[in-house]
Write an enzyme that holds these catalytic residues in place. Structure first.
Site, short mmCIF file in Angstrom:
data_model
loop_
_atom_site.label_atom_id
_atom_site.label_comp_id
_atom_site.label_asym_id
_atom_site.label_seq_id
_atom_site.Cartn_x
_atom_site.Cartn_y
_atom_site.Cartn_z
N LYS A 1 26.89 -3.60 -8.70
CA LYS A 1 26.14 -2.37 -8.41
C LYS A 1 26.71 -1.67 -7.18
O LYS A 1 26.83 -0.45 -7.16
CB LYS A 1 24.65 -2.69 -8.24
CG LYS A 1 23.97 -3.02 -9.58
CD LYS A 1 22.60 -3.68 -9.42
CE LYS A 1 22.10 -4.17 -10.79
NZ LYS A 1 20.89 -5.01 -10.70
N GLN B 1 17.04 -6.97 -6.03
CA GLN B 1 17.60 -7.79 -7.11
C GLN B 1 16.58 -8.87 -7.50
O GLN B 1 16.05 -9.55 -6.64
CB GLN B 1 18.92 -8.43 -6.65
CG GLN B 1 19.63 -9.21 -7.74
CD GLN B 1 20.07 -8.34 -8.92
OE1 GLN B 1 20.54 -7.22 -8.74
NE2 GLN B 1 19.89 -8.85 -10.13
N ASP C 1 15.11 1.92 -9.54
CA ASP C 1 15.23 0.84 -10.52
C ASP C 1 14.00 0.79 -11.44
O ASP C 1 13.98 0.04 -12.41
CB ASP C 1 15.40 -0.50 -9.77
CG ASP C 1 15.98 -1.61 -10.65
OD1 ASP C 1 16.70 -1.30 -11.61
OD2 ASP C 1 15.71 -2.79 -10.35
#
Lengths: 279, 279
Positions: free
Chosen positions: B54, B98, B121
């Site tokens: 990412k 994450q 996200d």
């Protein structure tokens, strides 16, 4: 075959009795009554009636109700300010904004001004996500009422195929999420569904939440299915064609006296829960 | 018959090219690069690899990336404090935590510390409800990627019957809500579904989001259906039995190279959107 009729009024009354007992206990311990604030914008007669019913029921179980009536010309900003004030007010346990609000008001913005910890009507985005994710929070009242009827009548949910007809933010969408959280296979149907009859025919549990009189035909119902009709159309007609559906269903809610009475009972149950969490 | 293969890599690269061009334009206008903060707790090797991918991709499209690495012993409070700081930091446009986080951390509490306006996200309760209600907000990245593939390949959604296999808060549940908002009839299936084969056989659109290798058998697929496989199991195996499904489907995503590449592309697209909204 003829369906067993789900007596929503009796189940609601049992819940209201529990809430009244809990309210009495809370009041003597906390030294104050649980307080539900109801907010009404404009003077729609049906909304007036609903708010009056809710206030009467609050009083009947021993709760205080705070009534905020605002003119039909109220702006979004004014309404948001009013609700923000109630959210911050330590003497208020629950907030109910009667909807629909007038068309010029941003209803979502008004709902979102309700603190999630006081959202006893289950209308905020937070409450919706909480229902979907199984996080702590309040249920939208009618979906919560449907789940309580399902439990009161021991309707199996895990592994059952539930078909929800309707997808509004406070009825169809949340009831589907509550059923999914309880391990049902859930299908959402709506006005764009290609073959509603075929979808409904697969359902072990049918939830009608669309607001169109007798849209769901009795002959579509799978024999033995549980039918929960949250529709309430003019002339006391539900979303399900009751007479023929009752011949095929295993369990069915009448209209009126089925899902309807549960809504206020859940509202007051959740107001008590909120009061208890605040002490 | 043999399915047309959905080239997720090509679609993702087109989107990344657009994001790179938009990022360059934003940077010269705003005098700063869009900034994505990535937070990693502990030292799981797979998570390390994902975060690195990412960050590399961010750099490649011209974005700044802020990397916060925390020890595996980080408490929920410490993680929440870190994320709250990033939410308040005006130089940060997007925040990615994450996941999974270590088992002792309350992942939901950590997600909820992300300001919804930086939730690129799409993991917060607010973002989920926004997807469900059609309110402004960010998509969960994989569901957003699936919707972009559906549009890139002109797969009809309105009135189609979509079957979503899986119900996680950032994959199955939101992709179902996005499909419902686009007028699909949506069925959620999962491990407790009584007859998965029969449910999948009804689907015009199958979304596999369950993380079990080849759970969905090719022979279940309705001829001509669109199959989107978000599964990514060890050995590059999807949730769909690809070879036989590809013989029946109209359109199908391979694994890898299907849904997977879209996820990062949507993450960066949304980071750019967030930066633009902040100026």
């Amino acid at each position: 075959m003829s369906a067993h009729i789900i007596d929503g009024k009796a189940t609601a009354n049992e819940l209201l009795d529990e809430v009244a007992a809990g309210t009495s206990e809370f009041t003597s311990t906390a030294g104050r009554k649980p307080c539900l604030a109801t907010v009404l914008v404009g003077d729609d007669p049906a909304s007036h009636t609903y708010v009056k019913m809710k206030r009467n029921r609050s009083a009947k179980v021993g709760m205080e109700s705070r009534y905020v009536q605002l003119p039909g010309t109220t702006t979004t900003d004014e309404l948001v300010a009013e609700i923000t004030g109630l959210s911050a007010d330590p003497t208020v346990d629950g907030i109910l904004l009667q909807h629909p609000v007038p068309a010029h008001v941003d209803e979502r913005a008004a709902f979102e001004a309700i603190d999630p910890s006081k959202d006893v009507d289950g209308v905020t985005m937070h409450s919706f996500a909480a229902m979907a994710f199984g996080e702590p929070g309040f249920h939208s009242c009618t979906p919560g009422g449907i789940m309580r009827l399902i439990d009161a009548y021991d309707i199996p949910v895990a592994g059952a195929h539930a078909v929800v007809v309707g997808r509004s933010p406070i009825l169809g969408k949340p009831v589907g999420m509550l059923l999914l959280a309880r391990d049902a296979t859930v299908t959402y149907c709506h006005s764009k569904t290609a073959d509603l009859a075929a979808q409904v025919a697969e359902a072990d549990i049918v939830v009608a939440a669309v607001g169109r009189p007798e849209l769901i035909r009795g002959e579509w119902i799978k024999p033995g299915a549980a039918v929960l009709d949250a529709g309430y159309n003019p002339g006391n007609i539900g979303d399900v064609e009751y007479a023929t559906a009752a011949e095929r269903a295993g369990l069915i809610t009448p209209v009126p006296g089925g899902v309807g009475p549960m809504t206020i009972a859940v509202l007051l149950e959740q107001t008590l829960t909120s009061a208890r969490s605040r002490g």
